[in-house]
Design a protein around this motif. Structure first.
Motif, PDB file in Angstrom:
ATOM      1  N   LEU A  81       0.841  -1.190   0.000  1.00  0.00           N
ATOM      2  CA  LEU A  81       0.000   0.000   0.000  1.00  0.00           C
ATOM      3  C   LEU A  81       0.881   1.246   0.000  1.00  0.00           C
ATOM      4  O   LEU A  81       1.690   1.431   0.919  1.00  0.00           O
ATOM      5  CB  LEU A  81      -0.896   0.010   1.236  1.00  0.00           C
ATOM      6  CG  LEU A  81      -1.703   1.289   1.455  1.00  0.00           C
ATOM      7  CD1 LEU A  81      -2.818   1.394   0.422  1.00  0.00           C
ATOM      8  CD2 LEU A  81      -2.276   1.336   2.867  1.00  0.00           C
ATOM      9  N   PRO A  82       0.734   2.133  -0.990  1.00  0.00           N
ATOM     10  CA  PRO A  82       1.503   3.388  -0.991  1.00  0.00           C
ATOM     11  C   PRO A  82       0.825   4.406  -0.078  1.00  0.00           C
ATOM     12  O   PRO A  82       0.209   5.371  -0.534  1.00  0.00           O
ATOM     13  CB  PRO A  82       1.455   3.811  -2.469  1.00  0.00           C
ATOM     14  CG  PRO A  82       0.122   3.301  -2.942  1.00  0.00           C
ATOM     15  CD  PRO A  82      -0.110   2.009  -2.189  1.00  0.00           C
ATOM     16  N   LYS A  87      -4.763  10.391   1.424  1.00  0.00           N
ATOM     17  CA  LYS A  87      -5.283  11.549   2.147  1.00  0.00           C
ATOM     18  C   LYS A  87      -6.631  11.226   2.792  1.00  0.00           C
ATOM     19  O   LYS A  87      -6.994  11.829   3.796  1.00  0.00           O
ATOM     20  CB  LYS A  87      -5.445  12.743   1.186  1.00  0.00           C
ATOM     21  CG  LYS A  87      -4.149  13.216   0.530  1.00  0.00           C
ATOM     22  CD  LYS A  87      -3.147  13.743   1.558  1.00  0.00           C
ATOM     23  CE  LYS A  87      -1.879  14.241   0.865  1.00  0.00           C
ATOM     24  NZ  LYS A  87      -0.861  14.689   1.845  1.00  0.00           N
ATOM     25  N   THR A  88      -7.373  10.274   2.185  1.00  0.00           N
ATOM     26  CA  THR A  88      -8.704   9.930   2.680  1.00  0.00           C
ATOM     27  C   THR A  88      -8.903   8.428   2.712  1.00  0.00           C
ATOM     28  O   THR A  88      -8.184   7.669   2.057  1.00  0.00           O
ATOM     29  CB  THR A  88      -9.794  10.537   1.782  1.00  0.00           C
ATOM     30  OG1 THR A  88      -9.715   9.918   0.481  1.00  0.00           O
ATOM     31  CG2 THR A  88      -9.627  12.039   1.647  1.00  0.00           C
ATOM     32  N   LEU A  92      -7.957   5.025   0.004  1.00  0.00           N
ATOM     33  CA  LEU A  92      -7.460   3.726   0.429  1.00  0.00           C
ATOM     34  C   LEU A  92      -8.194   2.612  -0.282  1.00  0.00           C
ATOM     35  O   LEU A  92      -7.593   1.681  -0.832  1.00  0.00           O
ATOM     36  CB  LEU A  92      -7.619   3.604   1.950  1.00  0.00           C
ATOM     37  CG  LEU A  92      -7.292   2.284   2.642  1.00  0.00           C
ATOM     38  CD1 LEU A  92      -5.864   1.857   2.341  1.00  0.00           C
ATOM     39  CD2 LEU A  92      -7.502   2.415   4.138  1.00  0.00           C
ATOM     40  N   ASP A  93      -9.516   2.688  -0.306  1.00  0.00           N
ATOM     41  CA  ASP A  93     -10.312   1.669  -0.985  1.00  0.00           C
ATOM     42  C   ASP A  93     -10.035   1.657  -2.484  1.00  0.00           C
ATOM     43  O   ASP A  93      -9.925   0.591  -3.102  1.00  0.00           O
ATOM     44  CB  ASP A  93     -11.809   1.924  -0.747  1.00  0.00           C
ATOM     45  CG  ASP A  93     -12.226   1.632   0.682  1.00  0.00           C
ATOM     46  OD1 ASP A  93     -11.777   0.605   1.228  1.00  0.00           O
ATOM     47  OD2 ASP A  93     -12.990   2.428   1.260  1.00  0.00           O
ATOM     48  N   ALA A  94      -9.906   2.844  -3.077  1.00  0.00           N
ATOM     49  CA  ALA A  94      -9.669   2.935  -4.516  1.00  0.00           C
ATOM     50  C   ALA A  94      -8.329   2.323  -4.904  1.00  0.00           C
ATOM     51  O   ALA A  94      -8.224   1.600  -5.907  1.00  0.00           O
ATOM     52  CB  ALA A  94      -9.734   4.406  -4.954  1.00  0.00           C
ATOM     53  N   LEU A 125      -2.039   6.960   9.860  1.00  0.00           N
ATOM     54  CA  LEU A 125      -2.864   5.957   9.190  1.00  0.00           C
ATOM     55  C   LEU A 125      -3.984   5.466  10.100  1.00  0.00           C
ATOM     56  O   LEU A 125      -5.107   5.215   9.645  1.00  0.00           O
ATOM     57  CB  LEU A 125      -1.978   4.787   8.739  1.00  0.00           C
ATOM     58  CG  LEU A 125      -0.991   5.111   7.616  1.00  0.00           C
ATOM     59  CD1 LEU A 125      -0.054   3.940   7.373  1.00  0.00           C
ATOM     60  CD2 LEU A 125      -1.733   5.456   6.332  1.00  0.00           C
ATOM     61  N   LYS A 126      -3.686   5.340  11.367  1.00  0.00           N
ATOM     62  CA  LYS A 126      -4.725   4.944  12.331  1.00  0.00           C
ATOM     63  C   LYS A 126      -5.851   5.966  12.361  1.00  0.00           C
ATOM     64  O   LYS A 126      -7.033   5.621  12.466  1.00  0.00           O
ATOM     65  CB  LYS A 126      -4.121   4.751  13.721  1.00  0.00           C
ATOM     66  CG  LYS A 126      -3.304   3.474  13.865  1.00  0.00           C
ATOM     67  CD  LYS A 126      -2.524   3.434  15.172  1.00  0.00           C
ATOM     68  CE  LYS A 126      -3.428   3.428  16.375  1.00  0.00           C
ATOM     69  NZ  LYS A 126      -2.663   3.304  17.640  1.00  0.00           N
TER      70      LYS A 126
END
Length: 387
Positions: A81-82, A87-88, A92-94, A125-126
């Protein structure tokens, strides 16, 4: 091929295929040659393939090859995962959906936080909900195991190991980095916590093969046990039971054949004291041009000004023993790619580090020299972008 088990007793080939350096032709991935090499490696018993979102064309090529030949269930895919692009939560899902599409799969066996640099990045990230997201993906089976890859010092690595219930981790480690980066101490710490450890940069980006000084070549040539520098470097790693899998960026059939042969005969504890002394002599020959006699022991840290002193000196020495580019890469990853800078220029000259240095290094003076060499316009641009 020899195998070692992961956290859940799945057999992992001790030789992993690093997919960052697939053969290229005309500026693009040479698919035909890549296909030939991947199939050859699988036939030889390699079952761990490491790629990443930011490796150009890598995920797509690997996914296409595995789907075309019906091999998805016969191998483990590791990708990353980069998080530095996030930012949102929606992003993350995309990103993850895009990776599954590239890989032509419905799940990832080993998913890593790519270059997780420090505890502060993990906290960010948390705040985006990464823990809940991981739990959901693991529950759905889309992610089988979660881990992180790391460049940096031992102390921060150990903090990250303790920060979450990881399934595995990945570190830079080789006989040159025994006491820098996460180092042997970090390797053993992760192992004690039950984490399998995947090794990247076993040849220091080719330094331990193609850019050896003449004295190091002479030591290898005169040693009674005849092995190539590559074979020595890999066997040094596999000699350690804490090492689960070693990644090699194999991009020729000859390289695959040689590495597979080594991986098929390597064993824990095969190297004796004489072998270790020979490799230490090689290290000394490589380090003959070092600017700072730093062993990476870490007695100088933590620094009140948050300077990564061992990481700085490792990069500074690499500047003179190898080349400026890779020194800058190392230094940037260790000091700039994190929420709070650990740059040499942060030094406030308090002198506390020098009170604890067993090598009696003039640390304050050498940090100034390192900053002058390593913190040029490009470094400052990267730091500004991250801020």
């Amino acid at each position: 091929m020899n195998y070692r088990n992961d956290k859940y007793n799945n057999p992992i080939s001790i030789l992993g295929f690093g997919c960052m350096r697939f053969p290229r032709k005309g500026g693009k991935t040479d698919f035909a040659e890549t296909e030939r090499e991947v199939l050859s490696a699988i036939e030889a018993g390699v079952n761990y393939f490491d790629t990443a979102y930011v490796y150009p064309g890598s995920e797509s090529a690997l996914g296409t090859i595995l789907a075309k030949h019906g091999l998805r269930e016969k191998v483990y895919i590791a990708t990353k995962l980069p998080h530095y692009l996030l930012k949102t939560r929606e992003k993350l899902d995309a990103l993850f959906c895009e990776q599954l599409a590239r890989l032509q799969t419905t799940y990832v066996d080993y998913y890593l936080m790519h270059m997780l640099s420090d505890i502060y990045t993990w906290e960010r990230l948390k705040a985006l909900g990464i823990e809940e997201w991981i739990a959901g993906k693991k529950a759905s089976g889309e992610i089988r195991q979660i881990g992180f890859s790391y460049h940096g010092n031992t102390e921060m690595f150990c903090r990250l190991v303790d920060a979450y219930d990881w399934d595995f981790c990945q570190i830079q480690y080789n006989y040159m980095d025994e006491h820098s980066q996460a180092g042997r101490r970090g390797l053993r710490y992760a192992n004690e916590k039950g984490l399998p450890v995947v090794i990247m940069e076993p040849l220091r980006g080719g330094k331990l093969v193609h850019r050896l000084p003449e004295e190091a070549k002479r030591i290898f040539a005169q040693y009674p046990v005849k092995r190539t520098p590559v074979q020595w470097a890999l066997r040094w790693l596999w000699n350690q039971p804490e090492v689960t899998c070693v990644l090699s960026g194999m991009n020729s059939m000859e390289m695959i054949a040689d590495n597979v042969q080594t991986a098929s005969t390597a064993a824990v504890g095969e190297l004796g004291e004489q072998d270790e002394r020979m490799l230490q002599a090689v290290v000394q020959a490589i380090n003959a041009k070092m600017k700072v006699n730093c062993t990476g022991c870490g007695y100088c840290v933590p620094c009140p000004a948050n300077v990564d002193i061992p990481g700085t000196f490792a990069a500074y020495n690499r500047r003179y023993s190898e080349n400026r580019f890779w020194a800058l890469v190392d230094y940037t990853m260790c000091t700039a790619l994190r929420k709070t800078s650990t740059a040499a220029s942060n030094c406030v000259e308090c002198g506390k580090c020098e009170q604890h240095c067993p090598q009696h290094i003039e640390i304050r003076k050498e940090l100034k020299n390192a900053a002058k060499e390593l913190e040029g316009p490009l470094y400052k641009l990267v730091r500004k972008f991250i801020d």
